[in-house]
Structures are given as structure tokens and as C-alpha cells.
Design an enzyme around this catalytic site. Structure first.
Site, PDB file in Angstrom:
ATOM      1  CB  SER A   1      46.557  25.249  36.257  1.00  0.00           C
ATOM      2  OG  SER A   1      45.481  25.906  35.609  1.00  0.00           O
TER       3      SER A   1
ATOM      4  CG  HIS B   1      44.088  30.117  36.633  1.00  0.00           C
ATOM      5  ND1 HIS B   1      44.300  30.705  35.397  1.00  0.00           N
ATOM      6  CD2 HIS B   1      44.612  28.868  36.569  1.00  0.00           C
ATOM      7  CE1 HIS B   1      44.945  29.831  34.624  1.00  0.00           C
ATOM      8  NE2 HIS B   1      45.136  28.722  35.309  1.00  0.00           N
TER       9      HIS B   1
ATOM     10  CG  ASP C   1      42.824  33.791  34.622  1.00  0.00           C
ATOM     11  OD1 ASP C   1      41.956  33.477  35.475  1.00  0.00           O
ATOM     12  OD2 ASP C   1      43.803  33.067  34.363  1.00  0.00           O
TER      13      ASP C   1
END
Length: 215
Positions: free
Chosen positions: A15, A194, A191
Site C-alpha cells: 500500500s 503509512h 499508524d
């Protein structure tokens, strides 16, 4: 600069690489480069090395581990016939061990991680001009933190694979550690995984430095 005229650079990962790219490429609403470090790399190559017409292709998919990359390697790397390949994978390989401790089938332990990454690089390096291996990272300055310590172990594996195959090595954790000496982790990633735009800029800069980008 290591990239040459009309080179195709494929950047694959999870991601952090994906970062909201649209797919299939060229379809849907959004940017095929996403909104992260890949987009920054593309933008800087376009503006500083316009004459080279380097094509950047984002093949990140959120949630991927190195196991997932192996499953799509033929279609998402080899079939694209890149001149250069960048790989940044390992965050989920480590993270699942901590956020899903009771689901061991989602864990990719060091032995599998190393053997899979090694195999992917070995079967690709003869088809490309160069491979860039970027470490996974965890935005936690306390090196005794369990997830940070595990991530560092996986980063060391990336370094060893890069040395074994003559790939360029990007220590993203080291790049972030310099920033974390002055900023609280949440400033770079809510977090600790990311990145914010500043975090993605840190990644883009580290990658571009590795390919001898002249700023």
C-alpha cells in the site's frame, strides 16, 4: 543518473507503493502513479530529466506481502518488460505477526521472506538493467520496540539479498531515522506505517539518491 532515455521503471510493493493508484493503468478516476513516493519520483524525473522520457509504472497493491508479489510476478513485472525494477516489500510480512498474532497463516517469517525475495530477484536480474531493493520500515525511533526490531531484521535481509545479486540498496529506515531525530512519529505516519506527504518525500529522496539523481 543511472536511468537512460526511454527506460521503463516498474515500482512494485504494498500500500505504501500503491497509495491510491488507479488500475488497470489508464482507467478509472485517479492517478496511475498514486499519491505517494512513486508519484514524486515520476514528477521529479519528468521535470529534471525531461529529455530522457522515463516511464514510471506503479504496481503496488495494498496489503501485499512478498508471498503476494511472487503470485503476480509474471504479469506485474516480467510481462511488463521493465528496464529498471524497484521493490519495496515487507511491511505486511512483519505487521501481520503483530496485529494478527493468532492468524499464523497470514505471517511471512524471515526464512520465507528471504528465500522468496531472493528467488524473485534472481529470475529477474538478467532481464533488466538494474534492480533497486528498498527496505521495509517502521516509524518508531525506539529500536527495542518489538515491531521495529523485527522490521530491522527484515531490512537486513533486504541488504543481504541486494549484495548477493548486485542490486542497488535503499535503507529507508536509515533515511527515516534521520527525520525521526527531530519529528514525532505521528508527524510522518499516523499508524507508523503509512507515511504522510513528508514521509513519502523521504522515500522518494532516498530512492532518487540511489539512482544518482542530480538535484
Amino acid at each position: 543518473m543511472k536511468l537512460a532515455k526511454n527506460d521503463k521503471l516498474v515500482m512494485i510493493g504494498d500500500s505504501i507503493t500503491d497509495c491510491g493508484r488507479n488500475r488497470p493503468i489508464g482507467e478509472g478516476i485517479g492517478d496511475p502513479y498514486g499519491k505517494g513516493y512513486v508519484a514524486m519520483v515520476d514528477a521529479l524525473l519528468k521535470t529534471v530529466y525531461t529529455e530522457l522520457a522515463v516511464r514510471v509504472v506503479n504496481m503496488g497493491i495494498g496489503g501485499n506481502t512478498v508471498r503476494d508479489l511472487a503470485g503476480r510476478w509474471q504479469t506485474d513485472v516480467l510481462d511488463l518488460k521493465p528496464d529498471w525494477l524497484s521493490v519495496m516489500i515487507g511491511t505486511n510480512d512483519v505487521w501481520r505477526q503483530y496485529d494478527q498474532p493468532y492468524i499464523p497463516e497470514s505471517h511471512v517469517y524471515p526464512e520465507e521472506y528471504e528465500s522468496t525475495l531472493d528467488e524473485l530477484v534472481a529470475k529477474t536480474k538478467m532481464h533488466v538493467k538494474g534492480v533497486v531493493l528498498m527496505t521495509p520500515f517502521y516509524l518508531e525511533p525506539n529500536k527495542a520496540d518489538l515491531m521495529r526490531a523485527t522490521m530491522d531484521r527484515y531490512g537486513e535481509i533486504v541488504r543481504q539479498v541486494a549484495e548477493r545479486h548486485g542490486a542497488l540498496f535503499v535503507d529507508t529506515q536509515a533515511a527515516f531515522d534521520k527525520v525521526l531525530a527531530h519529528l514525532y512519529p505521528a508527524t510522518l505516519a499516523w499508524d507508523r506505517v503509512h507515511p504522510s506527504m513528508a514521509g513519502h518525500a523521504t522515500l522518494a529522496r532516498a530512492f532518487l539518491n540511489a539512482i544518482d539523481f542530480v538535484w
